[in-house]
Design an enzyme around this catalytic site. Structure first.
Site, PDB file in Angstrom:
ATOM      1  N   TYR A  54      64.291  37.308  95.354  1.00 14.76           N
ATOM      2  CA  TYR A  54      64.460  37.637  93.944  1.00 14.76           C
ATOM      3  C   TYR A  54      63.688  38.916  93.650  1.00 14.76           C
ATOM      4  CZ  TYR A  54      65.988  32.725  93.555  1.00 14.76           C
ATOM      5  OH  TYR A  54      66.625  31.521  93.721  1.00 14.76           O
ATOM      6  N   HIS A  71      66.206  29.016 102.246  1.00 11.32           N
ATOM      7  CA  HIS A  71      67.097  29.362 101.140  1.00 11.32           C
ATOM      8  C   HIS A  71      68.573  29.212 101.521  1.00 11.32           C
ATOM      9  CE1 HIS A  71      67.253  32.221  97.406  1.00 11.32           C
ATOM     10  NE2 HIS A  71      68.097  31.225  97.309  1.00 11.32           N
ATOM     11  N   LEU A  91      73.308  24.739  84.272  1.00 10.84           N
ATOM     12  CA  LEU A  91      74.089  25.130  83.095  1.00 10.84           C
ATOM     13  C   LEU A  91      75.260  26.023  83.476  1.00 10.84           C
ATOM     14  CD1 LEU A  91      71.149  25.775  80.609  1.00 10.84           C
ATOM     15  CD2 LEU A  91      72.566  23.736  80.852  1.00 10.84           C
ATOM     16  N   GLY A  92      75.715  25.892  84.723  1.00  6.35           N
ATOM     17  CA  GLY A  92      76.873  26.667  85.143  1.00  6.35           C
ATOM     18  C   GLY A  92      76.653  28.163  85.009  1.00  6.35           C
ATOM     19  N   ARG A  93      75.439  28.613  85.422  1.00  7.14           N
ATOM     20  CA  ARG A  93      75.070  30.040  85.338  1.00  7.14           C
ATOM     21  C   ARG A  93      75.163  30.569  83.907  1.00  7.14           C
ATOM     22  NH1 ARG A  93      74.642  31.281  90.664  1.00  7.14           N
ATOM     23  NH2 ARG A  93      75.777  29.828  92.000  1.00  7.14           N
ATOM     24  N   PHE A 138      77.273  29.427  81.591  1.00  7.08           N
ATOM     25  CA  PHE A 138      78.571  29.182  80.955  1.00  7.08           C
ATOM     26  C   PHE A 138      78.543  27.932  80.093  1.00  7.08           C
ATOM     27  CE2 PHE A 138      82.882  27.513  80.738  1.00  7.08           C
ATOM     28  CZ  PHE A 138      83.589  28.636  80.352  1.00  7.08           C
ATOM     29  N   GLY A 158      79.671  29.634  76.984  1.00  4.55           N
ATOM     30  CA  GLY A 158      81.106  29.727  77.153  1.00  4.55           C
ATOM     31  C   GLY A 158      81.627  31.147  77.128  1.00  4.55           C
TER      32      GLY A 158
END
Length: 340
Positions: free
Chosen positions: A62, A127, A208-210, A212, A216
């Site tokens: 990162y 990783h 959180l779905g990246r 989304f 949304g």
């Protein structure tokens, strides 16, 4: 200050205890647009710790390296003992691929210890799995690092069930980190049952779905050109419309439950069992508070069933082509290994 008390859980069966919800720190420094202001991120980390979120997740890739350095700054002045610190090795920067060679494992650990300014890493993950080196060889070096007191517990990320079993036979695996959320459920068939059979904790990244499942269409429309998510299939035009419909359906359930869509998505994970720790990432205190609030959302069996029905409609692969995941993480048998 967040008002919800963050409980503690046992992560795996080797003795590690963490906050029931962690903090993914990647987005503070890498991949999701430009790095965020250092002072703001240090303030956010301190706020998280004071709120009871003590399980911090980073990696040497990162930045690369800058996220570990950020955490070192945040944990100076006596804060180290307040956290469970997890970092990772195995993805080499500059497109040089994945490496599980023993010498590389050791060098990576030493470098992370120095950047983090700590004497011991609480949880050290591979990783991604090096498909060219038997997992037993990599785990053998990690076992040595545990014996030397440089790491306390060993983890794997995006590992197949067979890789997990082989690794665990060499040295106990405390946690497996995998993508698990309402729109990423491919690990449920084999990997999660394997972890539970072996007493291995489950750390859910991108819960959180990246982003989304928080925003949304608004998220997709506002991604910067340097945000890696722009290349993810689920954000592409051919899949986006169906996934927008999924988000709207989740939004309706959230409204019925009196919570936000992100809280609903996190609550769904928290209801999977007390061996699961989601690590949502954020760079904003208001989002951190909202994430913690998910711990107070109660879901019935009917709620869970409805959400799983909605989630089954997600369209698109998790990653663009060429990204390693558990699906291609098997390694050669140990009998083929010749140390160089």
């Amino acid at each position: 200050m967040a008002t919800t008390m963050v409980p503690r859980i046992k992560l795996g069966s080797q003795g590690l205890e963490v906050s029931a919800q962690g903090l993914g720190c990647m987005g503070m420094s890498a991949f999701y647009g430009a790095p965020k202001p250092e002072a703001d991120m240090i303030n956010l980390i301190h706020y998280a710790l004071n709120s009871g979120v003590t399980f911090l997740d980073t990696s040497d890739v990162y930045g690369p390296h800058t996220n570990e350095i950020l955490l070192a700054k945040a944990l100076g002045g006596g804060m180290r003992d307040k956290v469970e610190l997890a970092t990772k090795f195995g993805i080499r920067g500059g497109g040089r691929g994945i490496c599980g060679d023993p010498a590389y494992v050791r060098a990576s650990c030493e470098a992370s210890l120095k950047r983090l300014d700590v004497e011991c890493i609480d949880l050290y993950y591979q990783h991604r799995i090096d498909k060219h080196i038997p997992i037993e060889v990599t785990m053998g070096e990690l076992k040595k690092l545990v014996e030397e007191g440089k790491i306390k517990y060993v983890g794997l990320s995006e590992a197949s069930a067979s890789t997990i079993r082989r690794a665990h036979a060499i040295h106990p695996v405390t946690a497996v980190q995998l993508e698990w959320s309402l729109w990423s459920r491919d690990a449920e068939e084999e990997i999660i049952p394997t972890c539970r059979e072996l007493g291995i904790g489950i750390v859910a990244y991108s819960p959180l779905g990246r982003g989304f499942l928080s925003s949304g269409p608004n998220l997709v429309e506002n991604l910067s050109e340097v945000d890696r998510r722009k290349n993810h299939p689920r954000f592409q035009a051919e899949n986006a419309e169906q996934n927008y419909n999924l988000y709207e359906r989740i939004n309706k359930v959230a409204a019925k439950k009196g919570c936000t869509p992100s809280q609903l998505a996190l609550a769904w994970l928290h209801h999977q069992g007390n061996d699961v720790c989601p690590i949502p990432g954020t760079t904003k205190i208001e989002n951190l508070n909202q994430n913690i609030g998910a711990l107070s959302v109660n879901l019935t069996a009917e709620d869970m069933s409805e959400l799983e029905s909605i989630a089954s409609a997600v369209k698109g692969d998790r990653y663009p082509p060429g990204i390693s995941t558990w699906k291609d993480s098997d390694t050669p048998p140990l009998s083929t290994w010749k140390a160089t």
